[in-house]
Design an enzyme around this catalytic site. Structure first.
Site, short mmCIF file in Angstrom:
data_model
loop_
_atom_site.label_atom_id
_atom_site.label_comp_id
_atom_site.label_asym_id
_atom_site.label_seq_id
_atom_site.Cartn_x
_atom_site.Cartn_y
_atom_site.Cartn_z
N ASP A 192 -39.06 -22.83 -14.48
CA ASP A 192 -39.76 -21.90 -15.39
C ASP A 192 -39.48 -20.48 -15.38
O ASP A 192 -39.57 -19.85 -14.81
CB ASP A 192 -41.20 -22.01 -14.74
CG ASP A 192 -42.25 -21.36 -15.68
OD1 ASP A 192 -41.78 -20.65 -16.70
OD2 ASP A 192 -43.40 -21.58 -15.53
N HIS A 197 -42.94 -13.90 -15.85
CA HIS A 197 -42.70 -13.64 -14.29
C HIS A 197 -41.59 -12.74 -13.78
O HIS A 197 -41.49 -12.82 -12.54
CB HIS A 197 -42.82 -15.25 -13.80
CG HIS A 197 -43.78 -16.11 -14.38
ND1 HIS A 197 -45.10 -15.85 -14.16
CD2 HIS A 197 -43.82 -17.09 -15.00
CE1 HIS A 197 -45.84 -17.05 -14.58
NE2 HIS A 197 -44.96 -17.75 -15.28
N ILE A 212 -46.56 -11.23 -13.23
CA ILE A 212 -47.23 -12.30 -12.58
C ILE A 212 -46.70 -13.48 -12.05
O ILE A 212 -45.56 -13.67 -12.25
CB ILE A 212 -48.56 -12.73 -13.32
CG1 ILE A 212 -48.30 -13.72 -14.23
CG2 ILE A 212 -49.25 -11.61 -13.88
CD1 ILE A 212 -49.49 -14.32 -14.90
#
Length: 289
Positions: A192, A197, A212
């Site tokens: 991912d 992120h 996050i």
């Protein structure tokens, strides 16, 4: 409308070949914070090839998570990924995941629900190898702005149902698991690569003051804590695992994981310690033998 529920559900499964080896498994485990302390015999089961076993939540990243990707590209689905939120995840294991293997993952839209302001897609992926079924996973994906089409609202989950714990009762076990500052950077290497992120500028455009943690990282960390704490470190005892994502986690925070043990089931609640117990995972249940 960007989502045609009837066409999406009627579409045949999309199949993809996936494969993995011990390095993929080790990288995934390290992305969950495994290996601390590095010489702990329990941690070596996640990091050392001669002792390696596979945490069942690895199913969410096997083949770089193509099950979810395949579902979102199904016929009848044409959506802006910026409007997508991962609402829940479940996995049912048919047998332990091998350290190295290949499989065919068949993904489809199992249901489309109308939540008013959002539509919910239930994406189901079934993985099988030469010996038969390996796992079945379901992802609940909220698509903001696509509700209101007059469809079914879908099932609801209430406290006390299907093993969900009664949080007015003291948990049988509580543990805390720190999230390293670099954990999202490591976890994203399992597939991912969403810049949310990793890239502060992208995170700011999404409304966050910093990147996050992946929801599925919190999901995996939670299952590892349950396995190590209440299941004797035996990953093969897990039969199924489900959770709903209730809030974000920031690298550097600490997860508080509370567990309520029942017969064949463990109810779990996860919150962020530094934010006064802000919920992270709810309706979380591990079924086991």
């Amino acid at each position: 409308m960007p989502i045609d529920p009837a066409r999406a559900v009627a579409a045949p499964p999309r199949s993809a070949e996936i494969s993995w080896d011990r390095r993929d498994v080790q990288l995934y485990h390290l992305g969950l914070g495994a290996g601390v302390p590095a010489t702990d015999p329990g941690e070596l089961r996640y990091t050392l090839e001669s002792r390696l076993h596979v945490l069942p939540s690895f199913a969410t990243v096997a083949g770089a998570g193509r099950g979810i990707v395949g579902g979102l590209s199904a016929p009848g689905v044409d959506i802006d990924l910026a409007s997508v939120l991962h609402g829940g995840q479940s996995i049912r294991l048919h047998r332990p995941i091998p350290v190295q293997g290949s499989a065919v993952s068949a993904s489809r839209i199992a249901a489309v629900y109308d939540k008013g302001k959002a539509a919910v897609l239930v994406l189901r992926a079934e993985a099988s190898d030469a010996d038969g079924p390996l796992w079945t996973s379901e992802s609940e994906v909220f698509v903001r702005g696509e509700g209101g089409f007059g469809g079914e609202r879908g099932p609801s989950v209430r406290t006390g149902s299907s093993g969900e714990p009664d949080k007015t009762v003291e948990p049988d076990k509580t543990v805390e698991r720190p999230v390293r500052e670099d954990q999202a950077l490591l976890y994203r290497l399992s597939g991912d690569l969403n810049p949310l992120h990793a890239d502060p500028a992208f995170a700011a455009r999404a409304g966050f003051d910093r990147p996050i943690l992946h929801g599925l990282c919190s999901y995996g960390m939670t299952l590892k804590a349950v396995v190590d704490t209440l299941l004797g470190g035996e990953v093969a005892r897990v039969r199924s695992y489900r959770a709903r994502f209730a809030g974000t986690v920031f690298p550097g925070e600490t997860l508080r994981i509370r567990m309520w043990a029942g017969e064949g089931r463990i109810g779990v609640a996860v919150d962020a310690v530094e934010r006064d117990g802000a919920p992270v995972l709810t309706h979380t249940v591990v079924e086991h033998v």
